[in-house]
Design an enzyme around this catalytic site. Structure first.
Site, short mmCIF file in Angstrom:
data_model
loop_
_atom_site.label_atom_id
_atom_site.label_comp_id
_atom_site.label_asym_id
_atom_site.label_seq_id
_atom_site.Cartn_x
_atom_site.Cartn_y
_atom_site.Cartn_z
N ASP A 11 40.88 55.63 60.00
CA ASP A 11 41.31 56.75 59.08
C ASP A 11 42.47 57.65 59.78
OD1 ASP A 11 39.21 58.02 56.83
OD2 ASP A 11 40.90 59.29 57.64
N ASP B 10 47.77 55.48 59.32
CA ASP B 10 48.07 55.71 58.04
C ASP B 10 48.41 54.22 57.36
OD1 ASP B 10 49.40 56.24 55.62
OD2 ASP B 10 50.98 57.65 56.71
N VAL B 11 47.74 53.72 56.36
CA VAL B 11 47.78 52.71 55.86
C VAL B 11 48.97 52.48 55.08
CG1 VAL B 11 45.20 52.36 55.77
CG2 VAL B 11 46.47 53.33 53.60
N TYR C 288 48.04 58.63 39.73
CA TYR C 288 46.68 58.12 40.22
C TYR C 288 46.30 57.00 39.56
CZ TYR C 288 42.11 57.76 42.22
OH TYR C 288 40.82 57.36 42.83
N LYS D 274 45.95 52.84 40.96
CA LYS D 274 44.61 52.11 40.91
C LYS D 274 44.78 50.84 40.11
CE LYS D 274 42.30 54.46 44.09
NZ LYS D 274 42.01 53.82 45.50
N THR E 53 32.00 62.90 46.78
CA THR E 53 32.65 62.86 48.11
C THR E 53 33.59 63.97 48.24
OG1 THR E 53 34.63 61.72 47.16
CG2 THR E 53 32.86 60.40 47.81
#
Length: 264
Positions: free
Chosen positions: A43, A64-65, A172, A176, A207
């Protein structure tokens, strides 16, 4: 749950991005409970990742991906430490709380929504850098590692917003939707290496990300659902099923997990 189910990841080495909280943390805990030899919790929030890792006897990494070199070093370090990588769950992702604020403001004032013209270039790029580019980075490095050791399972987290788009969330939703297409294309390619790739597309999940959603927006997102917001544990059940041998014939799926909000 049977003993066989409890040990369905026995001896496996797993990596979970976005593992410090929410869906990722629930997946990390379940993988450990189901017998994984080691769970690497990844994370951007390294301290929180370390807390989850300590709880389950895993290892923590602050990554950081969106950074391809960081993801490459991460996977190389996992393989160097444990000799293999069997299961990858890519749950890291971000949304846009500023856009959510605009949605809330318009709803409260009963005015037409205006998000698109207010989205900054930097916000557009960051959403796609994490959600889409990050998925590409994780897929590429995971496949490089898994094909050397005979295969594995990768599960990514997409979104039902790619199908049932929320007004005011174009960046967003597009990120996705691209994740879904990317993963389905990769799934067809890498099954020849014994690597299964699948995606879970959640609806609203309770979440920390959802907690940033204004109540009026949450209510609208929840309309039509018989079950309301899902829990992170419910998503973890879906994800670990796809990652397990119980789903050995499931390849390139996009599993809707949205409580019946819509079907496709």
């Amino acid at each position: 749950m049977t003993t066989a189910q409890q040990q369905r990841f026995e001896g496996k080495v797993a990596l979970v991005t976005g593992g410090a909280s929410g869906i990722g943390a629930a997946v990390a805990r379940q993988l450990a409970a189901d017998g994984a030899r080691r769970v690497h919790v990844v994370d951007l929030a390294e301290d929180a990742a370390r807390s989850v890792a300590e709880e389950i006897g895993g290892a923590a990494h602050g990554v950081d991906v969106a950074d391809p070199d960081a993801v490459r070093r991460l996977v190389e370090s996992v393989v160097a430490a444990d000799g293999r990588l069997d299961v990858v769950v890519h749950a890291a992702g971000i949304d846009d709380p500023i856009a959510k604020g605009h949605i809330y403001e318009a709803a409260e004032k009963d005015e037409p929504l205006d998000v698109l013209t207010r989205v900054e270039d930097s916000t557009w790029r960051r959403i796609h850098a994490v959600n889409l580019d990050g998925t590409f980075h994780v897929l590429r490095e995971s496949v490089r590692a898994m094909r050397e050791t005979g295969g594995g399972a990768i599960v990514t987290v997409g979104s039902s917003a790619a199908f049932d788009t929320l007004v005011g969330y174009p960046h967003y939703a597009s990120s996705k939707a691209a994740v879904h297409a990317l993963c389905q294309s990769v799934a067809k390619e890498v099954i020849h290496f014994g690597i299964r790739v699948n995606t879970v597309a959640p609806g609203p999940v309770d979440t920390a990300m959802a907690a940033r959603t204004p109540e009026s927006v949450r209510k609208r997102m929840n309309e039509g659902s018989a079950f309301g917001y899902a829990t992170a544990d419910q998503l973890a059940d879906n994800i670990t099923y796809l990652a397990s041998d119980q789903a050995s014939n499931v390849v390139g799926a996009v599993l809707l997990s949205n409580g019946g909000r819509f079907t496709v």
